[in-house]
Structures are given as structure tokens and as C-alpha cells.
Scaffold this motif. Structure first.
Motif, PDB file in Angstrom:
ATOM      1  N   ARG A  96      -1.500   1.043   2.094  1.00  0.00           N
ATOM      2  CA  ARG A  96      -1.451   0.704   0.660  1.00  0.00           C
ATOM      3  C   ARG A  96      -2.711   1.161  -0.052  1.00  0.00           C
ATOM      4  O   ARG A  96      -2.668   1.576  -1.218  1.00  0.00           O
ATOM      5  CB  ARG A  96      -1.255  -0.809   0.493  1.00  0.00           C
ATOM      6  CG  ARG A  96      -1.319  -1.303  -0.930  1.00  0.00           C
ATOM      7  CD  ARG A  96      -0.874  -2.750  -1.051  1.00  0.00           C
ATOM      8  NE  ARG A  96      -1.608  -3.640  -0.182  1.00  0.00           N
ATOM      9  CZ  ARG A  96      -2.825  -4.123  -0.460  1.00  0.00           C
ATOM     10  NH1 ARG A  96      -3.450  -3.758  -1.585  1.00  0.00           N
ATOM     11  NH2 ARG A  96      -3.422  -4.949   0.363  1.00  0.00           N
ATOM     12  N   LEU A  97      -3.843   1.082   0.649  1.00  0.00           N
ATOM     13  CA  LEU A  97      -5.124   1.474   0.059  1.00  0.00           C
ATOM     14  C   LEU A  97      -5.383   2.980   0.156  1.00  0.00           C
ATOM     15  O   LEU A  97      -6.364   3.480  -0.369  1.00  0.00           O
ATOM     16  CB  LEU A  97      -6.267   0.728   0.765  1.00  0.00           C
ATOM     17  CG  LEU A  97      -6.292  -0.793   0.586  1.00  0.00           C
ATOM     18  CD1 LEU A  97      -7.333  -1.413   1.507  1.00  0.00           C
ATOM     19  CD2 LEU A  97      -6.595  -1.157  -0.867  1.00  0.00           C
ATOM     20  N   ALA A 121     -12.423  -4.852  -0.671  1.00  0.00           N
ATOM     21  CA  ALA A 121     -13.379  -4.462  -1.714  1.00  0.00           C
ATOM     22  C   ALA A 121     -14.216  -3.259  -1.304  1.00  0.00           C
ATOM     23  O   ALA A 121     -14.680  -2.501  -2.156  1.00  0.00           O
ATOM     24  CB  ALA A 121     -14.298  -5.647  -2.038  1.00  0.00           C
ATOM     25  N   VAL A 122     -14.427  -3.070  -0.003  1.00  0.00           N
ATOM     26  CA  VAL A 122     -15.304  -1.980   0.449  1.00  0.00           C
ATOM     27  C   VAL A 122     -14.515  -0.809   1.021  1.00  0.00           C
ATOM     28  O   VAL A 122     -15.087   0.075   1.647  1.00  0.00           O
ATOM     29  CB  VAL A 122     -16.317  -2.485   1.497  1.00  0.00           C
ATOM     30  CG1 VAL A 122     -17.279  -3.480   0.897  1.00  0.00           C
ATOM     31  CG2 VAL A 122     -15.594  -3.094   2.703  1.00  0.00           C
ATOM     32  N   SER A 123     -13.208  -0.766   0.807  1.00  0.00           N
ATOM     33  CA  SER A 123     -12.387   0.301   1.381  1.00  0.00           C
ATOM     34  C   SER A 123     -12.838   1.691   0.922  1.00  0.00           C
ATOM     35  O   SER A 123     -12.696   2.666   1.654  1.00  0.00           O
ATOM     36  CB  SER A 123     -10.915   0.090   1.032  1.00  0.00           C
ATOM     37  OG  SER A 123     -10.713   0.132  -0.374  1.00  0.00           O
ATOM     38  N   LYS A 124     -13.403   1.772  -0.272  1.00  0.00           N
ATOM     39  CA  LYS A 124     -13.827   3.081  -0.788  1.00  0.00           C
ATOM     40  C   LYS A 124     -15.006   3.661  -0.012  1.00  0.00           C
ATOM     41  O   LYS A 124     -15.299   4.857  -0.117  1.00  0.00           O
ATOM     42  CB  LYS A 124     -14.194   2.961  -2.273  1.00  0.00           C
ATOM     43  CG  LYS A 124     -15.384   2.047  -2.564  1.00  0.00           C
ATOM     44  CD  LYS A 124     -15.669   1.983  -4.059  1.00  0.00           C
ATOM     45  CE  LYS A 124     -16.851   1.074  -4.368  1.00  0.00           C
ATOM     46  NZ  LYS A 124     -17.110   0.990  -5.829  1.00  0.00           N
ATOM     47  N   SER A 157      -2.415  -2.216   9.432  1.00  0.00           N
ATOM     48  CA  SER A 157      -2.059  -0.823   9.147  1.00  0.00           C
ATOM     49  C   SER A 157      -1.374  -0.689   7.790  1.00  0.00           C
ATOM     50  O   SER A 157      -1.628   0.257   7.034  1.00  0.00           O
ATOM     51  CB  SER A 157      -1.142  -0.287  10.258  1.00  0.00           C
ATOM     52  OG  SER A 157      -0.767   1.045   9.994  1.00  0.00           O
ATOM     53  N   SER A 158      -0.516  -1.666   7.462  1.00  0.00           N
ATOM     54  CA  SER A 158       0.181  -1.622   6.164  1.00  0.00           C
ATOM     55  C   SER A 158      -0.804  -1.789   5.007  1.00  0.00           C
ATOM     56  O   SER A 158      -0.624  -1.190   3.938  1.00  0.00           O
ATOM     57  CB  SER A 158       1.267  -2.701   6.108  1.00  0.00           C
ATOM     58  OG  SER A 158       0.700  -4.003   6.135  1.00  0.00           O
ATOM     59  N   VAL A 159      -1.853  -2.587   5.222  1.00  0.00           N
ATOM     60  CA  VAL A 159      -2.898  -2.748   4.200  1.00  0.00           C
ATOM     61  C   VAL A 159      -3.618  -1.420   3.998  1.00  0.00           C
ATOM     62  O   VAL A 159      -3.855  -0.980   2.860  1.00  0.00           O
ATOM     63  CB  VAL A 159      -3.909  -3.846   4.607  1.00  0.00           C
ATOM     64  CG1 VAL A 159      -5.099  -3.860   3.639  1.00  0.00           C
ATOM     65  CG2 VAL A 159      -3.236  -5.206   4.625  1.00  0.00           C
TER      66      VAL A 159
END
Length: 211
Positions: free
Chosen positions: A112-113, A81-84, A107-109
Motif C-alpha cells: 500500500r505504501l 511515518a518513516v516509510s519514505k 507485506s500488504s502494508v
């Protein structure tokens, strides 16, 4: 806050999330390093914050006038939720298969983001039986940004609650940390220069023109 010796902290991450304490009053300063720390808090129950609570905290932290913010998470844990709010993530792994597998999943997550991420390998001994750096890089599909050796200065610095880089700046671990830090500082400086040039000059540079 434990590694910094902030035993007396009675406010922290949990209280700010629940709104029972303000962010400003919960942040403590580590005297030796000058680092501002929002301590984690230990509770008997397994508390998992909601998406809205995490977003609210991230917005509060972003408003603070810090040069940079480091979020230290448990291995393999990440709040999408806080990736931005993140500019980049550093995946720190060790030469053990379970840790490497967990890092690859993370790393794959990030991929994707669309979140930039890099690899650092910690606690490397160089023993023949150890998984090699090349093998780890092959599994991740990228070169490691840095390699940190197993160093007796680290547990000693932890017991003293002083970062190893300040405790013993000439030890092998500290030298490796300095090398990684310089690499990131150089990248950050280049990105800042690119941002300050504006959109058109950046496009011209991509096309091979000198600006």
C-alpha cells in the motif's frame, strides 16, 4: 544490543528519541564485526514513540555517513511515518501459521505504501509436518528471496555474541546468509548503475535499446 553482548549500554534508542542523549554518543561499535549499533533500551513502562519523535530520529540517522542502515523491528511492527526513508523491507518469517499471517499483513502494508519488500523464510527444518516453502510462497504471492535452515550454530553464536556468519562461516546457515547477501548486493549494484545513467538512457533501456 543484547545479541551483540552490549550489556553495559546505558544510552540508546529511547534516550535519543526523548532528546536526553545525542545519536553519536549513543551508538556503540561491536568489536568483532565492526557494526555500529544503536541499542534498544528496556523500560518498565510500555513506551510508544510519537510520529514526530520517530521522524526526527530517522532524519538524524540519515545524516550519518553509513554505507547502509538496517532497522530491526519486532515481528509485525512498522512505523508508517518513516516509510519514505526506506529503500526496501525484508520480511523474515518462519514456517508457522501465526508468523506467516503476521508477515502477510505486513507485506500488504508495504504494498500500500509502495515500499519494495521481499520474503526470507527462517528456521526451516524440512520436516514432513512443516509448512513447505512453496505453501508459504503461495500465501505471500511471491517467491522467497532466501531460505535459512535451522542450524545449531545459530544459538551457539548468540550465546557467544558473535554473528553466526563470522562464528562458523562454513555452517549451512552462514552459507545461506551469504547467498542472500550476494543476491542483494547484485540488485543494489544494478540499481546504482541505473541511477548513474540518468533518466533518458534508462527509458531507452526499458524500450529495448542498448545504451
Amino acid at each position: 544490543g543484547y545479541l551483540f553482548g552490549l550489556y553495559q549500554a546505558n544510552l540508546g534508542y529511547y534516550e535519543v528519541l526523548k532528546g536526553t542523549a545525542s545519536l553519536r554518543e549513543s551508538i556503540l561499535v561491536h568489536e568483532v564485526s565492526g557494526v555500529n549499533v544503536l541499542p534498544g533500551t528496556i523500560h518498565a513502562h510500555n513506551y510508544i514513540p510519537s510520529k514526530s519523535e520517530v521522524l526526527r530520529l530517522a532524519k538524524k540517522i540519515k545524516k550519518q555517513n553509513f554505507d547502509f542502515i538496517i532497522v530491526d523491528t519486532a515481528p509485525g511492527m512498522f512505523q508508517e511515518a518513516v516509510s519514505k526513508f526506506y529503500d526496501e523491507a525484508i520480511i523474515v518469517t518462519i514456517p508457522e501459521m501465526s508468523a506467516i499471517a503476521s508477515g502477510v499483513k505486513l507485506s500488504s502494508v508495504f504494498e500500500r505504501l509502495g515500499l519494495r519488500n521481499s520474503l526470507v523464510v527462517n528456521r526451516v527444518t524440512g520436516k514432513r509436518y512443516e509448512i513447505s516453502i512453496k505453501e508459504i510462497e503461495d500465501v505471500f504471492g511471491e517467491d522467497a528471496k532466501g531460505v535459512l535452515p535451522e542450524d545449531p550454530s545459530v544459538p551457539l553464536s548468540v550465546s557467544m555474541h558473535i554473528p553466526a556468519y563470522l562464528f562458523r562461516p562454513s555452517c549451512s546457515f552462514s552459507k545461506s546468509i551469504a547467498k542472500i547477501a550476494k543476491s542483494y548486493a547484485h540488485i543494489s549494484e544494478k540499481r546504482e548503475k541505473r541511477r548513474s545513467k540518468g533518466f533518458l538512457p534508462r527509458v531507452l533501456e526499458m524500450l529495448g535499446f542498448r545504451v
